[in-house]
Design a protein around this motif. Structure first.
Motif, PDB file in Angstrom:
ATOM      1  N   TRP A 264       0.840  -1.218   0.000  1.00 28.31           N
ATOM      2  CA  TRP A 264       0.000   0.000   0.000  1.00 28.31           C
ATOM      3  C   TRP A 264       0.871   1.264   0.000  1.00 28.31           C
ATOM      4  CZ3 TRP A 264      -4.127  -1.773   4.173  1.00 28.31           C
ATOM      5  CH2 TRP A 264      -5.023  -2.672   3.575  1.00 28.31           C
ATOM      6  N   ALA A 265       1.972   1.236   0.771  1.00 28.83           N
ATOM      7  CA  ALA A 265       2.855   2.423   0.827  1.00 28.83           C
ATOM      8  C   ALA A 265       3.518   2.651  -0.541  1.00 28.83           C
ATOM      9  CB  ALA A 265       3.915   2.223   1.913  1.00 28.83           C
ATOM     10  N   TRP A 266       3.956   1.569  -1.179  1.00 27.56           N
ATOM     11  CA  TRP A 266       4.591   1.710  -2.505  1.00 27.56           C
ATOM     12  C   TRP A 266       3.580   2.218  -3.520  1.00 27.56           C
ATOM     13  CZ3 TRP A 266       6.618  -3.982  -1.925  1.00 27.56           C
ATOM     14  CH2 TRP A 266       7.661  -3.994  -0.988  1.00 27.56           C
ATOM     15  N   ARG A 267       2.346   1.747  -3.367  1.00 30.38           N
ATOM     16  CA  ARG A 267       1.303   2.187  -4.305  1.00 30.38           C
ATOM     17  C   ARG A 267       1.053   3.692  -4.168  1.00 30.38           C
ATOM     18  NH1 ARG A 267      -3.292  -1.482  -3.506  1.00 30.38           N
ATOM     19  NH2 ARG A 267      -4.715   0.124  -2.804  1.00 30.38           N
ATOM     20  N   ALA A 268       1.069   4.166  -2.943  1.00 29.92           N
ATOM     21  CA  ALA A 268       0.859   5.603  -2.703  1.00 29.92           C
ATOM     22  C   ALA A 268       1.970   6.421  -3.374  1.00 29.92           C
ATOM     23  CB  ALA A 268       0.818   5.883  -1.207  1.00 29.92           C
ATOM     24  N   GLU A 269       3.138   5.781  -3.557  1.00 28.33           N
ATOM     25  CA  GLU A 269       4.259   6.468  -4.233  1.00 28.33           C
ATOM     26  C   GLU A 269       4.216   6.282  -5.745  1.00 28.33           C
ATOM     27  OE1 GLU A 269       7.614   4.446  -2.588  1.00 28.33           O
ATOM     28  OE2 GLU A 269       7.270   5.236  -0.560  1.00 28.33           O
ATOM     29  N   GLY A 270       3.274   5.463  -6.249  1.00 26.35           N
ATOM     30  CA  GLY A 270       3.129   5.313  -7.694  1.00 26.35           C
ATOM     31  C   GLY A 270       3.490   3.942  -8.261  1.00 26.35           C
ATOM     32  N   LEU A 271       3.935   2.995  -7.405  1.00 25.14           N
ATOM     33  CA  LEU A 271       4.228   1.641  -7.891  1.00 25.14           C
ATOM     34  C   LEU A 271       2.990   0.777  -7.612  1.00 25.14           C
ATOM     35  CD1 LEU A 271       6.339  -0.342  -9.082  1.00 25.14           C
ATOM     36  CD2 LEU A 271       7.132  -0.746  -6.740  1.00 25.14           C
ATOM     37  N   ALA A 272       2.261   0.425  -8.695  1.00 23.49           N
ATOM     38  CA  ALA A 272       0.920  -0.139  -8.524  1.00 23.49           C
ATOM     39  C   ALA A 272       0.918  -1.651  -8.309  1.00 23.49           C
ATOM     40  CB  ALA A 272       0.047   0.212  -9.723  1.00 23.49           C
ATOM     41  N   GLY A 273       0.777  -2.073  -7.053  1.00 21.69           N
ATOM     42  CA  GLY A 273       0.570  -3.473  -6.705  1.00 21.69           C
ATOM     43  C   GLY A 273      -0.693  -3.579  -5.865  1.00 21.69           C
ATOM     44  N   PHE A 274      -1.375  -4.711  -5.963  1.00 16.18           N
ATOM     45  CA  PHE A 274      -2.648  -4.919  -5.245  1.00 16.18           C
ATOM     46  C   PHE A 274      -2.599  -6.287  -4.579  1.00 16.18           C
ATOM     47  CE2 PHE A 274      -3.240  -2.021  -8.710  1.00 16.18           C
ATOM     48  CZ  PHE A 274      -3.992  -0.999  -8.152  1.00 16.18           C
ATOM     49  N   VAL A 275      -3.072  -6.354  -3.322  1.00 13.36           N
ATOM     50  CA  VAL A 275      -2.870  -7.581  -2.546  1.00 13.36           C
ATOM     51  C   VAL A 275      -4.107  -8.474  -2.495  1.00 13.36           C
ATOM     52  CG1 VAL A 275      -1.119  -6.551  -1.062  1.00 13.36           C
ATOM     53  CG2 VAL A 275      -3.527  -6.461  -0.368  1.00 13.36           C
ATOM     54  N   THR A 276      -3.844  -9.759  -2.347  1.00  9.71           N
ATOM     55  CA  THR A 276      -4.890 -10.719  -2.017  1.00  9.71           C
ATOM     56  C   THR A 276      -4.262 -11.827  -1.178  1.00  9.71           C
ATOM     57  OG1 THR A 276      -6.738 -12.040  -2.839  1.00  9.71           O
ATOM     58  CG2 THR A 276      -4.689 -12.157  -4.106  1.00  9.71           C
ATOM     59  N   MET A 277      -5.111 -12.528  -0.416  1.00  9.23           N
ATOM     60  CA  MET A 277      -4.634 -13.592   0.478  1.00  9.23           C
ATOM     61  C   MET A 277      -5.682 -14.681   0.555  1.00  9.23           C
ATOM     62  SD  MET A 277      -3.148 -12.277   4.081  1.00  9.23           S
ATOM     63  CE  MET A 277      -3.345 -13.792   5.014  1.00  9.23           C
ATOM     64  N   ASP A 278      -5.246 -15.923   0.681  1.00 11.41           N
ATOM     65  CA  ASP A 278      -6.188 -17.041   0.753  1.00 11.41           C
ATOM     66  C   ASP A 278      -6.146 -17.694   2.141  1.00 11.41           C
ATOM     67  OD1 ASP A 278      -7.315 -17.016  -2.010  1.00 11.41           O
ATOM     68  OD2 ASP A 278      -5.180 -16.939  -2.419  1.00 11.41           O
ATOM     69  N   ALA A 279      -6.387 -18.981   2.197  1.00  6.02           N
ATOM     70  CA  ALA A 279      -6.458 -19.643   3.494  1.00  6.02           C
ATOM     71  C   ALA A 279      -5.067 -20.027   3.991  1.00  6.02           C
ATOM     72  CB  ALA A 279      -7.366 -20.866   3.399  1.00  6.02           C
ATOM     73  N   GLY A 280      -4.187 -19.055   4.017  1.00  9.20           N
ATOM     74  CA  GLY A 280      -2.813 -19.233   4.460  1.00  9.20           C
ATOM     75  C   GLY A 280      -2.170 -17.864   4.549  1.00  9.20           C
ATOM     76  N   PRO A 281      -0.957 -17.786   5.103  1.00  6.15           N
ATOM     77  CA  PRO A 281      -0.352 -16.476   5.394  1.00  6.15           C
ATOM     78  C   PRO A 281       0.267 -15.759   4.192  1.00  6.15           C
ATOM     79  CG  PRO A 281       1.125 -18.238   6.056  1.00  6.15           C
ATOM     80  CD  PRO A 281      -0.138 -18.902   5.591  1.00  6.15           C
ATOM     81  N   ASN A 282       0.490 -16.485   3.092  1.00  3.23           N
ATOM     82  CA  ASN A 282       1.210 -15.871   1.971  1.00  3.23           C
ATOM     83  C   ASN A 282       0.372 -14.816   1.265  1.00  3.23           C
ATOM     84  OD1 ASN A 282       3.395 -17.590   2.436  1.00  3.23           O
ATOM     85  ND2 ASN A 282       2.477 -19.203   1.183  1.00  3.23           N
ATOM     86  N   VAL A 283       0.964 -13.650   1.050  1.00  8.08           N
ATOM     87  CA  VAL A 283       0.274 -12.565   0.349  1.00  8.08           C
ATOM     88  C   VAL A 283       0.628 -12.651  -1.127  1.00  8.08           C
ATOM     89  CG1 VAL A 283       0.014 -10.059   0.182  1.00  8.08           C
ATOM     90  CG2 VAL A 283       0.413 -11.131   2.412  1.00  8.08           C
ATOM     91  N   LYS A 284      -0.373 -12.474  -1.995  1.00  9.79           N
ATOM     92  CA  LYS A 284      -0.133 -12.438  -3.432  1.00  9.79           C
ATOM     93  C   LYS A 284      -0.358 -11.010  -3.912  1.00  9.79           C
ATOM     94  CE  LYS A 284      -1.491 -16.889  -2.590  1.00  9.79           C
ATOM     95  NZ  LYS A 284      -2.426 -17.396  -1.571  1.00  9.79           N
ATOM     96  N   VAL A 285       0.497 -10.569  -4.833  1.00  8.24           N
ATOM     97  CA  VAL A 285       0.444  -9.179  -5.283  1.00  8.24           C
ATOM     98  C   VAL A 285       0.240  -9.145  -6.796  1.00  8.24           C
ATOM     99  CG1 VAL A 285       1.677  -6.983  -5.342  1.00  8.24           C
ATOM    100  CG2 VAL A 285       1.988  -8.536  -3.387  1.00  8.24           C
ATOM    101  N   LEU A 286      -0.839  -8.520  -7.221  1.00  8.85           N
ATOM    102  CA  LEU A 286      -1.149  -8.389  -8.647  1.00  8.85           C
ATOM    103  C   LEU A 286      -0.548  -7.082  -9.162  1.00  8.85           C
ATOM    104  CD1 LEU A 286      -2.910  -9.528 -11.072  1.00  8.85           C
ATOM    105  CD2 LEU A 286      -4.661  -7.911 -10.315  1.00  8.85           C
ATOM    106  N   CYS A 287       0.122  -7.153 -10.326  1.00 15.30           N
ATOM    107  CA  CYS A 287       0.736  -5.948 -10.885  1.00 15.30           C
ATOM    108  C   CYS A 287       0.886  -6.098 -12.393  1.00 15.30           C
ATOM    109  CB  CYS A 287       2.103  -5.693 -10.241  1.00 15.30           C
ATOM    110  SG  CYS A 287       3.342  -6.952 -10.609  1.00 15.30           S
ATOM    111  N   ALA A 288       1.248  -4.990 -13.052  1.00 16.10           N
ATOM    112  CA  ALA A 288       1.553  -5.046 -14.481  1.00 16.10           C
ATOM    113  C   ALA A 288       2.871  -5.800 -14.670  1.00 16.10           C
ATOM    114  CB  ALA A 288       1.687  -3.623 -15.021  1.00 16.10           C
ATOM    115  N   ALA A 289       3.009  -6.469 -15.806  1.00 20.95           N
ATOM    116  CA  ALA A 289       4.246  -7.221 -16.084  1.00 20.95           C
ATOM    117  C   ALA A 289       5.470  -6.309 -15.980  1.00 20.95           C
ATOM    118  CB  ALA A 289       4.163  -7.863 -17.467  1.00 20.95           C
TER     119      ALA A 289
END
Ligand code: 2P0
Length: 322
Positions: A264-289
């Motif tokens: 979220w902090a990087w996104r506020a600076e202009g690097l666009a990543g978006f988070v999701t999480m499933d039934a475990g602790p690992n965070v997945k980040v969606l971004c442009a290639a």
């Protein structure tokens, strides 16, 4: 003897709750991205009795029981009483602790139906895979996939449908592998408990259908910010509903939250990543290639992050000739 390969998928709009546990019918529709790089390869060979060998190790009654349940559905369709030897390899780094049930049951549905002489189309395979594990209904297809909730009590209209193919959109899903203990509450038990006890669950249900429409449109329009916003909302609503369950539980670890806040902090600076999480602790980040390298390097440098897997959109079920 038939060998099939199916890839893992990550839900952008989550599946959390069953309206029918026996048939694996979901309370809401979901939408996922199939991942390249992470997959299960499964060979099914007719034999005297059922046997399951996973990553070279013969499995006990619990894992075998789930496989036998799916094989029973295939045998009923094929009118066969033969057993099957199932040999499966998970091409998911073991340390990743990523749920492999989606790719596993999709590959099993493909390999078993062929080994028993059935010629099922992808929709029928998706319905079959669904009855091994709900999210497996989506791994039959490549690219971006919707699992329709359906309305029917027999589940015939609850299956995956391709939204756009793998080639539609050059995005990346960065899978952070965190240094943590294995999960304590299985997703199957967790979704049941959330449905039964969380006062936030009705809110989850009430907003899921609109999230699905919004996410589908964002995928079609290749709108990363739009998809990211609804994806984060879907994931965090799901996790909030678990925190409000009795007894409460969460898959969020301190390191998971640290990754989310960094993104979220990087996104506020202009690097666009978006988070999701499933039934475990690992965070997945969606971004442009084009942002994947920079984001993966930054994620890998965070405390508690062991590894970062960079995945693009992946293909649907395929067969290997042997
Ligand atoms: C999903 N998950 O949509 C959601 C989000 C985890 C969180 O599907 O009981 O292994 O076998 O149908 O598919 C994981 O649950 O559960 C899952 P079952 P499944 O990806």
């Amino acid at each position: 003897m038939t060998t099939a390969r199916a890839h893992a998928n990550i839900a952008l709009v989550k599946y959390w709750g069953k309206r029918d546990e026996k048939l694996f019918l979901p309370t809401n529709g979901s939408l996922s991205m199939t991942l390249d790089g992470l997959y299960t390869t499964t060979t099914v060979e007719l034999a005297e009795r059922d046997e399951l060998v996973l990553n070279g190790e013969t499995q006990g009654p619990e894992a075998l029981g789930k496989v036998t349940r799916l094989l029973d559905l295939v045998r009923a369709m094929a009118g066969s009483k033969a057993g099957a030897r199932v040999t499966s390899i998970n091409q998911v780094p073991t340390a990743a602790g990523l749920a492999s049930s989606a790719s596993a049951f999709a590959a099993l549905a493909g390999a078993a139906s062929k080994a028993y002489g059935l010629a099922l189309d992808d929709v029928a395979l998706s319905r079959l895979a669904r009855q091994g594990s709900g999210s497996a209904s989506r791994s039959i297809f490549g690219g971006f996939v919707e699992w329709r909730r359906g309305e029917r009590a027999d589940g015939l209209d609850s299956h995956g449908v391709p939204v756009v193919p793998q080639s539609h959109w050059d995005v990346r899903m960065l899978v952070t592998v965190l240094e943590t203990a294995p999960k304590s509450v299985s997703s199957r038990v967790g979704m049941r408990r959330t449905m039964d006890t969380s006062p936030y669950y009705p809110g989850w249900i009430a907003s899921a259908a609109a999230d699905l429409v919004e996410a589908r449109e964002a995928v079609l329009a290749r709108d990363l910010a739009g998809l990211g916003a609804v994806m984060e909302s879907s994931a965090l609503k799901m996790h909030a509903s678990m925190l409000a369950a009795r007894p409460p539980f969460t898959y969020l670890q301190p390191a998971s939250l640290a990754v989310i806040q960094a993104v979220w902090a990087w996104r506020a600076e202009g690097l666009a990543g978006f988070v999701t999480m499933d039934a475990g602790p690992n965070v997945k980040v969606l971004c442009a290639a084009t942002d994947a390298e920079e984001l993966a390097a930054r994620l890998g440098a965070l405390p508690g992050v062991e590894e970062v897997l960079v995945c693009g959109p992946g293909p649907g079920l395929s067969y290997e000739v042997s």
